[in-house]
Write a protein that holds these residues in place. Sequence first.
Motif, PDB file in Angstrom:
ATOM      1  N   LYS A   2     -58.474  -1.073  25.659  1.00 25.86           N
ATOM      2  CA  LYS A   2     -59.406  -2.195  25.763  1.00 25.86           C
ATOM      3  C   LYS A   2     -59.103  -3.179  24.642  1.00 25.86           C
ATOM      4  O   LYS A   2     -58.996  -2.801  23.477  1.00 25.86           O
ATOM      5  N   SER A   3     -58.960  -4.450  24.984  1.00 25.83           N
ATOM      6  CA  SER A   3     -58.710  -5.473  23.979  1.00 25.83           C
ATOM      7  C   SER A   3     -60.026  -5.876  23.320  1.00 25.83           C
ATOM      8  O   SER A   3     -61.001  -6.188  23.998  1.00 25.83           O
ATOM      9  N   LEU A   4     -60.046  -5.851  21.974  1.00 26.72           N
ATOM     10  CA  LEU A   4     -61.236  -6.258  21.222  1.00 26.72           C
ATOM     11  C   LEU A   4     -61.103  -7.698  20.728  1.00 26.72           C
ATOM     12  O   LEU A   4     -62.087  -8.422  20.662  1.00 26.72           O
ATOM     13  N   PHE A   5     -59.898  -8.081  20.341  1.00 24.03           N
ATOM     14  CA  PHE A   5     -59.596  -9.444  19.888  1.00 24.03           C
ATOM     15  C   PHE A   5     -58.268  -9.860  20.486  1.00 24.03           C
ATOM     16  O   PHE A   5     -57.288  -9.113  20.389  1.00 24.03           O
ATOM     17  N   ASP A 133     -64.868  -2.645  11.445  1.00 21.86           N
ATOM     18  CA  ASP A 133     -65.686  -1.588  10.859  1.00 21.86           C
ATOM     19  C   ASP A 133     -66.079  -0.609  11.961  1.00 21.86           C
ATOM     20  O   ASP A 133     -66.814  -0.966  12.877  1.00 21.86           O
ATOM     21  N   ARG A 134     -65.564   0.614  11.874  1.00 25.44           N
ATOM     22  CA  ARG A 134     -65.947   1.685  12.806  1.00 25.44           C
ATOM     23  C   ARG A 134     -67.120   2.434  12.166  1.00 25.44           C
ATOM     24  O   ARG A 134     -66.960   3.514  11.627  1.00 25.44           O
ATOM     25  N   ARG A 135     -68.299   1.859  12.238  1.00 21.14           N
ATOM     26  CA  ARG A 135     -69.424   2.272  11.408  1.00 21.14           C
ATOM     27  C   ARG A 135     -69.941   3.687  11.611  1.00 21.14           C
ATOM     28  O   ARG A 135     -70.509   4.255  10.695  1.00 21.14           O
ATOM     29  N   SER A 153     -67.405   3.501  18.216  1.00 25.44           N
ATOM     30  CA  SER A 153     -66.396   4.276  18.938  1.00 25.44           C
ATOM     31  C   SER A 153     -66.578   5.753  18.614  1.00 25.44           C
ATOM     32  O   SER A 153     -67.174   6.105  17.606  1.00 25.44           O
ATOM     33  N   VAL A 154     -66.044   6.579  19.458  1.00 28.74           N
ATOM     34  CA  VAL A 154     -66.080   8.019  19.224  1.00 28.74           C
ATOM     35  C   VAL A 154     -64.802   8.428  18.497  1.00 28.74           C
ATOM     36  O   VAL A 154     -63.820   7.678  18.470  1.00 28.74           O
ATOM     37  N   ALA A 155     -64.816   9.625  17.926  1.00 28.02           N
ATOM     38  CA  ALA A 155     -63.705  10.083  17.093  1.00 28.02           C
ATOM     39  C   ALA A 155     -62.378  10.139  17.847  1.00 28.02           C
ATOM     40  O   ALA A 155     -61.315   9.969  17.243  1.00 28.02           O
ATOM     41  N   GLU A 171     -53.253  -8.867  18.138  1.00 26.52           N
ATOM     42  CA  GLU A 171     -54.285  -8.348  19.041  1.00 26.52           C
ATOM     43  C   GLU A 171     -54.925  -7.135  18.379  1.00 26.52           C
ATOM     44  O   GLU A 171     -54.300  -6.434  17.589  1.00 26.52           O
ATOM     45  N   VAL A 172     -56.191  -6.904  18.700  1.00 30.55           N
ATOM     46  CA  VAL A 172     -56.881  -5.689  18.282  1.00 30.55           C
ATOM     47  C   VAL A 172     -57.269  -4.945  19.544  1.00 30.55           C
ATOM     48  O   VAL A 172     -57.904  -5.517  20.432  1.00 30.55           O
ATOM     49  N   VAL A 173     -56.875  -3.673  19.621  1.00 32.57           N
ATOM     50  CA  VAL A 173     -57.133  -2.887  20.833  1.00 32.57           C
ATOM     51  C   VAL A 173     -57.807  -1.560  20.463  1.00 32.57           C
ATOM     52  O   VAL A 173     -57.639  -1.047  19.358  1.00 32.57           O
ATOM     53  N   MET A 174     -58.561  -1.031  21.423  1.00 37.84           N
ATOM     54  CA  MET A 174     -59.112   0.305  21.295  1.00 37.84           C
ATOM     55  C   MET A 174     -58.417   1.196  22.318  1.00 37.84           C
ATOM     56  O   MET A 174     -58.328   0.865  23.489  1.00 37.84           O
TER      57      MET A 174
END
Length: 176
Positions: A2-5, A133-135, A153-155, A171-174
């Motif tokens: 998934k693209s975040l940015f 930040d993955r809080r 997000s999960v671990a 790009e920032v992706v998950m």
Amino acid sequence: MKSLFNQQQLQITIERLAHQLLENHLDFSDTVLIGLQPRGIYLSDRIHRKLNALLPGAHIPYGKLDITFYRDDFNTSSELHVAQETDISFSLENKKVVLIDDVLYTGRTIRSGLDALLDFGRPESVELLVLIDRRFSRELPIQPDYVGMTVDSVATQKVRVLWKEKDEKDEVVMLD
């Protein structure tokens, strides 16, 4: 994945973060920027360039810090840790330090960075700027002062920041 940015969103976010720093530190006369090796330096390079464009003629001290030998898993991991360059040609004594990294996850990298910083003097204060930040993944009580985006997000998921200088695109992706 998934693209975040995308590239444009990343550029806008970096500009916003630079403006937030400018708002809080004005002329940067007592403030230094420190990028964490290896991947935080791509963000810190861009923040530093943006601030120099916003403050022509100002001298904003900027360094790069490798934390390899300060990691709490340095001698316990079977993984080979390769040290990067540390380039801090000034004292941090009584300076306001803005520590910059791409992703804040468990907080252990930042803790290592704080330990490493003390070899260059005792700062007046340290602020943390992160792109992501993955809080909900924190193992240590470390919180950022400046955040590009907060991601829940999960671990098992990974957040990956791709930089044109290293990965041929921004790009920032998950990743699941």
